[in-house]
Design a protein around this motif. Sequence first.
Motif, PDB file in Angstrom:
ATOM      1  N   LEU A 276       0.711  -1.637   0.012  1.00 42.08           N
ATOM      2  CA  LEU A 276       0.308   0.082  -0.007  1.00 42.08           C
ATOM      3  C   LEU A 276       0.734   1.724   0.405  1.00 42.08           C
ATOM      4  O   LEU A 276       0.768   2.242  -0.733  1.00 42.08           O
ATOM      5  N   GLU A 280       0.448   4.079  -2.576  1.00 40.26           N
ATOM      6  CA  GLU A 280       0.492   5.447  -3.003  1.00 40.26           C
ATOM      7  C   GLU A 280       2.066   6.455  -3.256  1.00 40.26           C
ATOM      8  O   GLU A 280       1.556   7.386  -4.188  1.00 40.26           O
ATOM      9  N   PRO A 287      -8.268   0.194  -4.434  1.00 35.49           N
ATOM     10  CA  PRO A 287      -9.336   0.233  -2.883  1.00 35.49           C
ATOM     11  C   PRO A 287      -9.869  -0.604  -2.448  1.00 35.49           C
ATOM     12  O   PRO A 287      -9.469  -0.847  -1.534  1.00 35.49           O
ATOM     13  N   ALA A 290      -6.720  -1.571  -0.004  1.00 29.92           N
ATOM     14  CA  ALA A 290      -7.021  -0.581   1.365  1.00 29.92           C
ATOM     15  C   ALA A 290      -8.046  -0.917   2.538  1.00 29.92           C
ATOM     16  O   ALA A 290      -8.266  -0.761   3.118  1.00 29.92           O
ATOM     17  N   THR A 291      -8.761  -1.467   1.606  1.00 27.32           N
ATOM     18  CA  THR A 291     -10.378  -1.722   2.273  1.00 27.32           C
ATOM     19  C   THR A 291      -9.812  -3.291   3.020  1.00 27.32           C
ATOM     20  O   THR A 291     -10.173  -3.213   4.391  1.00 27.32           O
ATOM     21  N   TYR A 293      -6.222  -3.736   4.092  1.00 31.17           N
ATOM     22  CA  TYR A 293      -5.475  -3.168   5.571  1.00 31.17           C
ATOM     23  C   TYR A 293      -5.860  -2.359   6.319  1.00 31.17           C
ATOM     24  O   TYR A 293      -5.939  -2.969   7.605  1.00 31.17           O
ATOM     25  N   THR A 294      -7.107  -1.877   6.013  1.00 32.68           N
ATOM     26  CA  THR A 294      -8.184  -1.326   7.486  1.00 32.68           C
ATOM     27  C   THR A 294      -8.904  -1.900   8.148  1.00 32.68           C
ATOM     28  O   THR A 294      -8.394  -2.206   9.320  1.00 32.68           O
ATOM     29  N   LEU A 297      -6.182  -3.319  10.582  1.00 27.54           N
ATOM     30  CA  LEU A 297      -5.542  -2.356  11.930  1.00 27.54           C
ATOM     31  C   LEU A 297      -6.395  -2.834  12.450  1.00 27.54           C
ATOM     32  O   LEU A 297      -6.327  -2.585  13.841  1.00 27.54           O
ATOM     33  N   PHE A 298      -8.118  -3.548  12.696  1.00 29.33           N
ATOM     34  CA  PHE A 298      -8.565  -3.503  13.648  1.00 29.33           C
ATOM     35  C   PHE A 298      -8.223  -4.664  14.438  1.00 29.33           C
ATOM     36  O   PHE A 298      -8.914  -5.326  16.053  1.00 29.33           O
TER      37      PHE A 298
ATOM     38  N   LEU B 208      -8.803   6.485  11.418  1.00 33.29           N
ATOM     39  CA  LEU B 208      -7.823   5.865  10.834  1.00 33.29           C
ATOM     40  C   LEU B 208      -7.482   6.431   8.739  1.00 33.29           C
ATOM     41  O   LEU B 208      -9.239   6.515   8.059  1.00 33.29           O
ATOM     42  N   SER B 210      -7.096   4.925   6.822  1.00 33.07           N
ATOM     43  CA  SER B 210      -7.230   4.173   4.956  1.00 33.07           C
ATOM     44  C   SER B 210      -8.909   4.124   5.368  1.00 33.07           C
ATOM     45  O   SER B 210      -9.251   3.459   4.630  1.00 33.07           O
ATOM     46  N   GLY B 211      -9.273   3.892   6.135  1.00 36.25           N
ATOM     47  CA  GLY B 211     -10.319   4.119   6.845  1.00 36.25           C
ATOM     48  C   GLY B 211     -11.458   5.099   5.745  1.00 36.25           C
ATOM     49  O   GLY B 211     -12.833   4.813   5.311  1.00 36.25           O
ATOM     50  N   GLN B 213      -9.997   6.750   3.599  1.00 34.81           N
ATOM     51  CA  GLN B 213      -9.717   5.902   1.920  1.00 34.81           C
ATOM     52  C   GLN B 213     -10.407   5.617   1.082  1.00 34.81           C
ATOM     53  O   GLN B 213     -11.177   5.765   0.129  1.00 34.81           O
ATOM     54  N   VAL B 214     -11.215   4.150   2.611  1.00 39.18           N
ATOM     55  CA  VAL B 214     -11.949   3.572   1.866  1.00 39.18           C
ATOM     56  C   VAL B 214     -13.853   4.346   2.131  1.00 39.18           C
ATOM     57  O   VAL B 214     -14.337   3.730   1.133  1.00 39.18           O
TER      58      VAL B 214
END
Lengths: 304, 304
Positions: A276, A280, A287, A290-291, A293-294, A297-298, B208, B210-211, B213-214
Amino acid sequence: MKFLIVGAGAVGGYFGARLAEKGEDVTFLVREKRKEQMKKRGLRIQSIHGNTTIQAKTITMEDTGLFDVVLLGTKAYHLENVIETIRPFIHDQTVIIPMLNGIAHLDRLRKAFSTEQVIGGLCFIESTLNEFGDIVQTSQIHRFVFGELNGERSERVKKIEAAFAGTNAMIEVSDSVLTEMWHKYMFITTMSGVTTLYNQPVGPIRELPSGEQVIRGLFAEIGAIMRAVGAPIADQVEEKQWKQMGGVEYEMKSSMQRDMEKGLPIEREHLQGYLLKLAELHQIQAPILATIYTNLLFYHPESS
Amino acid sequence: MKFLIVGAGAVGGYFGARLAEKGEDVTFLVREKRKEQMKKRGLRIQSIHGNTTIQAKTITMEDTGLFDVVLLGTKAYHLENVIETIRPFIHDQTVIIPMLNGIAHLDRLRKAFSTEQVIGGLCFIESTLNEFGDIVQTSQIHRFVFGELNGERSERVKKIEAAFAGTNAMIEVSDSVLTEMWHKYMFITTMSGVTTLYNQPVGPIRELPSGEQVIRGLFAEIGAIMRAVGAPIADQVEEKQWKQMGGVEYEMKSSMQRDMEKGLPIEREHLQGYLLKLAELHQIQAPILATIYTNLLFYHPESS
């Protein structure tokens, strides 16, 4: 030829033990606790290719010694520690072969040591440690591939190949190891991404039309990123990877997914995160990546 | 003016009760079980705008009668049943006002009845039924908007407006109700999509990078689809919706997410699914929407 295997986990432990079993000079660099465990039990492998118990040579970071080949069988999130830990065991002619997934570690290792000392490596194996620290290897494939990053069949590579000859594992020299590393990177980033996003094994995802759309879309995004950075990936590799995913067992889970189920750390930044960042940098739209990866992150292993 | 409220749930029940409270002629079309419940307890509202108990007139599908205005307060996945159920209660001049989220029901209703009979409607309210069937309404906004789909301030709309005047709720005629419906559709598709994908309230997602971004990427995909089908959405509505999402309470969950937590059916096909069909029809790329829709396909309320 003196081999140092860094870590005696499910990957390094397996291939190191296979090499030691054959009679090569193999030492495992481990932590004190693992050293004690290996001393008591030996290094045991349960494998469909044959069980074995090795009275393995082990050292810890307090010990000394120099090695000709260093195999890195550690997780990516330990890379910085590993770099400092292995420094004392390396001389000018030592060859460092990483077995890690992904690609970001190559540059890091070449900077930390020297460009010449690092060659390419990757492996294909399904294995895990059981509660006693034994390595359990469960499927047909137990393959380790290495080679010069420029594809040259160098003298040092030939020597390592000779040392590996006849081990009870598939050990191959590749003249396109870098391509193979990028290809595997694409595959596991996608595989681990969708299985962790949906909390499903691969089968139920790929059989949905919209699941196929997501998987193929992700391969396409990653392919675009890799081409933008000049990665030596094959034409239409995305199509081949989709077919390859179709051949994977229906109930197959990714190792990242299994690690999450156990509350263990994951290689998020090394796999999805690094791609990612490249996206960038080169202004590639990613997209789906990124979805995914997000979602990762949780996941907070330290709190689970 | 005889009003028929179809369903006496958290939305139709609330606005119907507010209208009945004011003294208008309001009947609720409900199932036998709900009829019994409303007979015993009355239709009760607990609201920050004032509690009330209505001895509501109810009918079931076996009854007869004709009504001037029919308000549809049902879930989208009941639409086909509702169409057949309400047919006997409708005459040539009856005005049908749907309060459903989304947009696909408009065409369906206009086909099932006549183009002239269906006008636009949408509401903004946070409400739920408690274990006794009482309506619990919890936040400041309790707003119902309706109007002719072409924006005209027609005589029939003025009459309905007059009937609603003075109710304890915000009831407004809009000359751009269709635009408002599309805008709300964009917002809740995104809100329900990301909160169900990540199983998080809105706050942790939007904060976030990236959040963000989504979420913005999803608004952009949906905007592109809506423009391709000629939906009358405002310029830069995506930017406004992102700002609107920034103003939502940190711990806010989507109603789809709350329904999933309770194992209830969800409006997946009516919301995300319909937009994705439009995207395919017009060959618009919608990777994030497809990723979210795939996740919703793994939710099987009947098995939970």
